[in-house]
Scaffold this motif. Structure first.
Motif, PDB file in Angstrom:
ATOM      1  N   GLU A  81      -8.294  -1.725  10.021  1.00  0.00           N
ATOM      2  CA  GLU A  81      -7.004  -0.335   9.847  1.00  0.00           C
ATOM      3  C   GLU A  81      -6.407  -1.765   8.683  1.00  0.00           C
ATOM      4  O   GLU A  81      -6.271  -0.496   6.938  1.00  0.00           O
ATOM      5  N   ALA A  82      -6.974  -3.188   8.449  1.00  0.00           N
ATOM      6  CA  ALA A  82      -6.143  -2.964   7.727  1.00  0.00           C
ATOM      7  C   ALA A  82      -7.325  -3.284   6.209  1.00  0.00           C
ATOM      8  O   ALA A  82      -6.552  -3.142   5.172  1.00  0.00           O
ATOM      9  N   LYS A  83      -8.486  -3.330   6.805  1.00  0.00           N
ATOM     10  CA  LYS A  83      -9.464  -2.849   5.774  1.00  0.00           C
ATOM     11  C   LYS A  83      -9.361  -1.988   5.197  1.00  0.00           C
ATOM     12  O   LYS A  83      -8.783  -1.250   4.013  1.00  0.00           O
ATOM     13  N   MET A  84      -9.125  -1.149   6.036  1.00  0.00           N
ATOM     14  CA  MET A  84      -9.076   0.383   5.283  1.00  0.00           C
ATOM     15  C   MET A  84      -7.275   0.674   4.213  1.00  0.00           C
ATOM     16  O   MET A  84      -7.439   1.039   2.984  1.00  0.00           O
ATOM     17  N   TRP A  85      -5.932  -0.228   4.734  1.00  0.00           N
ATOM     18  CA  TRP A  85      -5.196  -0.137   3.666  1.00  0.00           C
ATOM     19  C   TRP A  85      -5.456  -1.024   2.871  1.00  0.00           C
ATOM     20  O   TRP A  85      -5.106  -0.348   1.287  1.00  0.00           O
ATOM     21  N   ASN A  86      -6.066  -1.623   2.594  1.00  0.00           N
ATOM     22  CA  ASN A  86      -6.462  -2.879   1.660  1.00  0.00           C
ATOM     23  C   ASN A  86      -7.574  -2.344   0.623  1.00  0.00           C
ATOM     24  O   ASN A  86      -7.494  -2.028  -0.928  1.00  0.00           O
ATOM     25  N   GLN A  87      -7.918  -1.290   1.563  1.00  0.00           N
ATOM     26  CA  GLN A  87      -9.308  -0.600  -0.118  1.00  0.00           C
ATOM     27  C   GLN A  87      -7.972   0.614  -0.321  1.00  0.00           C
ATOM     28  O   GLN A  87      -8.291   0.952  -1.803  1.00  0.00           O
ATOM     29  N   TRP A  88      -7.213   0.952   0.668  1.00  0.00           N
ATOM     30  CA  TRP A  88      -6.102   2.060  -0.349  1.00  0.00           C
ATOM     31  C   TRP A  88      -5.968   1.518  -1.859  1.00  0.00           C
ATOM     32  O   TRP A  88      -5.505   1.913  -2.600  1.00  0.00           O
ATOM     33  N   LYS A  89      -5.114   0.324  -1.507  1.00  0.00           N
ATOM     34  CA  LYS A  89      -3.799  -0.243  -1.967  1.00  0.00           C
ATOM     35  C   LYS A  89      -5.491  -0.712  -3.477  1.00  0.00           C
ATOM     36  O   LYS A  89      -4.708  -0.010  -4.822  1.00  0.00           O
ATOM     37  N   ALA A  90      -6.933  -0.922  -2.645  1.00  0.00           N
ATOM     38  CA  ALA A  90      -7.409  -1.246  -4.258  1.00  0.00           C
ATOM     39  C   ALA A  90      -7.909  -0.028  -5.279  1.00  0.00           C
ATOM     40  O   ALA A  90      -7.842   0.278  -6.133  1.00  0.00           O
ATOM     41  N   LYS A  91      -7.722   0.945  -4.919  1.00  0.00           N
ATOM     42  CA  LYS A  91      -8.241   2.322  -4.767  1.00  0.00           C
ATOM     43  C   LYS A  91      -7.011   2.835  -5.536  1.00  0.00           C
ATOM     44  O   LYS A  91      -7.074   3.130  -6.755  1.00  0.00           O
TER      45      LYS A  91
ATOM     46  N   PHE B 233       1.973  -3.072 -11.032  1.00  0.00           N
ATOM     47  CA  PHE B 233       1.590  -1.985 -10.709  1.00  0.00           C
ATOM     48  C   PHE B 233       2.159  -2.076  -9.014  1.00  0.00           C
ATOM     49  O   PHE B 233       2.789  -3.725  -8.260  1.00  0.00           O
ATOM     50  N   ASN B 234       3.328  -1.046  -8.095  1.00  0.00           N
ATOM     51  CA  ASN B 234       3.258  -0.863  -7.788  1.00  0.00           C
ATOM     52  C   ASN B 234       2.481  -1.289  -6.608  1.00  0.00           C
ATOM     53  O   ASN B 234       3.327   0.460  -6.027  1.00  0.00           O
ATOM     54  N   PHE B 235       2.309  -0.589  -5.167  1.00  0.00           N
ATOM     55  CA  PHE B 235       1.879  -0.121  -4.155  1.00  0.00           C
ATOM     56  C   PHE B 235       2.879   0.027  -3.124  1.00  0.00           C
ATOM     57  O   PHE B 235       4.051  -0.525  -2.051  1.00  0.00           O
ATOM     58  N   SER B 236       2.580   1.945  -2.994  1.00  0.00           N
ATOM     59  CA  SER B 236       4.085   2.274  -2.225  1.00  0.00           C
ATOM     60  C   SER B 236       3.599   2.284  -0.313  1.00  0.00           C
ATOM     61  O   SER B 236       4.730   2.056   0.120  1.00  0.00           O
ATOM     62  N   PHE B 237       3.182   1.780   0.334  1.00  0.00           N
ATOM     63  CA  PHE B 237       2.698   1.729   1.064  1.00  0.00           C
ATOM     64  C   PHE B 237       2.393   0.329   1.152  1.00  0.00           C
ATOM     65  O   PHE B 237       2.153  -0.524   2.550  1.00  0.00           O
TER      66      PHE B 237
ATOM     67  N   ASP C 200       1.328  -4.915   5.132  1.00  0.00           N
ATOM     68  CA  ASP C 200       1.653  -5.806   5.407  1.00  0.00           C
ATOM     69  C   ASP C 200       1.713  -5.856   6.768  1.00  0.00           C
ATOM     70  O   ASP C 200       1.119  -7.020   7.700  1.00  0.00           O
ATOM     71  N   PHE C 201       2.645  -5.364   7.111  1.00  0.00           N
ATOM     72  CA  PHE C 201       2.782  -4.655   9.343  1.00  0.00           C
ATOM     73  C   PHE C 201       0.675  -4.792   9.539  1.00  0.00           C
ATOM     74  O   PHE C 201       0.723  -5.284  10.139  1.00  0.00           O
ATOM     75  N   LYS C 202       0.160  -4.161   8.663  1.00  0.00           N
ATOM     76  CA  LYS C 202      -0.919  -3.877   9.249  1.00  0.00           C
ATOM     77  C   LYS C 202      -2.054  -5.244   9.397  1.00  0.00           C
ATOM     78  O   LYS C 202      -1.950  -6.094  10.271  1.00  0.00           O
ATOM     79  N   GLU C 203      -1.773  -6.157   8.824  1.00  0.00           N
ATOM     80  CA  GLU C 203      -1.976  -7.332   8.367  1.00  0.00           C
ATOM     81  C   GLU C 203      -1.586  -8.215   9.125  1.00  0.00           C
ATOM     82  O   GLU C 203      -2.456  -9.507   9.772  1.00  0.00           O
ATOM     83  N   ASN C 204      -0.583  -8.035   9.401  1.00  0.00           N
ATOM     84  CA  ASN C 204       0.210  -8.424  10.698  1.00  0.00           C
ATOM     85  C   ASN C 204      -0.022  -8.783  12.049  1.00  0.00           C
ATOM     86  O   ASN C 204      -0.665  -9.796  12.398  1.00  0.00           O
TER      87      ASN C 204
END
Length: 144
Positions: A105-115, A3-7, A12-16
């Motif tokens: 924001e980071a949680k939203m992106w992490n959820q998107w990655k998980a989905k 699996f390779n998350f395209s975003f 990583d930027f949001k986590e930073n």
């Protein structure tokens, strides 16, 4: 296939950003704690000065005036620290709000990655099942 998350770079930027906001909040909170400790120290000094002031019957007028000046100086210093504390408290609230926003924001992106990973895994499972079904059909057709 992996699996390779395209975003991933955005994630990583949001986590930073979240980590930076967390560090800034911690720094401001530490400043607030230090100012509170300074205020407590000044209150102790003020109590000592009042104890000296209470021993008026043993002091000359000049000494009493010196004690009053010390009290005024401590009161001025305390007022400055309290103003500084209020400013830092406002800053701390702003940093806390920023931290909450960045965390969301980071949680939203992490959820998107998980989905996305879950959808990828389902797709891979379907492909694997289709391949296994095809292999089973080929084996069965050879027997007949």
């Amino acid at each position: 296939m992996k699996f390779n998350f395209s975003f991933q770079k955005v994630l990583d930027f949001k986590e930073n950003e979240k980590e930076i906001a967390h560090q800034e909040y911690g720094t401001v909170k530490l400043q607030q704690t230090q100012i509170e400790e300074q205020i407590e120290g000044l209150e102790m000094v003020k109590d000592e000065i009042f104890n000296q002031y209470n021993q008026v019957h043993r002091k000359t007028v000049w000494e009493i005036l010196e004690v009053q000046q010390e009290i005024e100086h401590v009161n001025l210093k305390m007022k400055q620290l309290e103003n500084q504390s209020q400013i830092i408290h406002k800053k701390m609230e702003e940093k806390h709000q920023l931290l909450i926003e960045k965390s969301q924001e980071a949680k939203m992106w992490n959820q998107w990655k998980a989905k996305s990973k879950e959808a990828f895994q389902k797709q891979m499972d379907r492909k694997e099942q289709a391949m296994l079904d095809e292999m089973a059909i080929l084996r069965y057709s050879r027997r007949i």
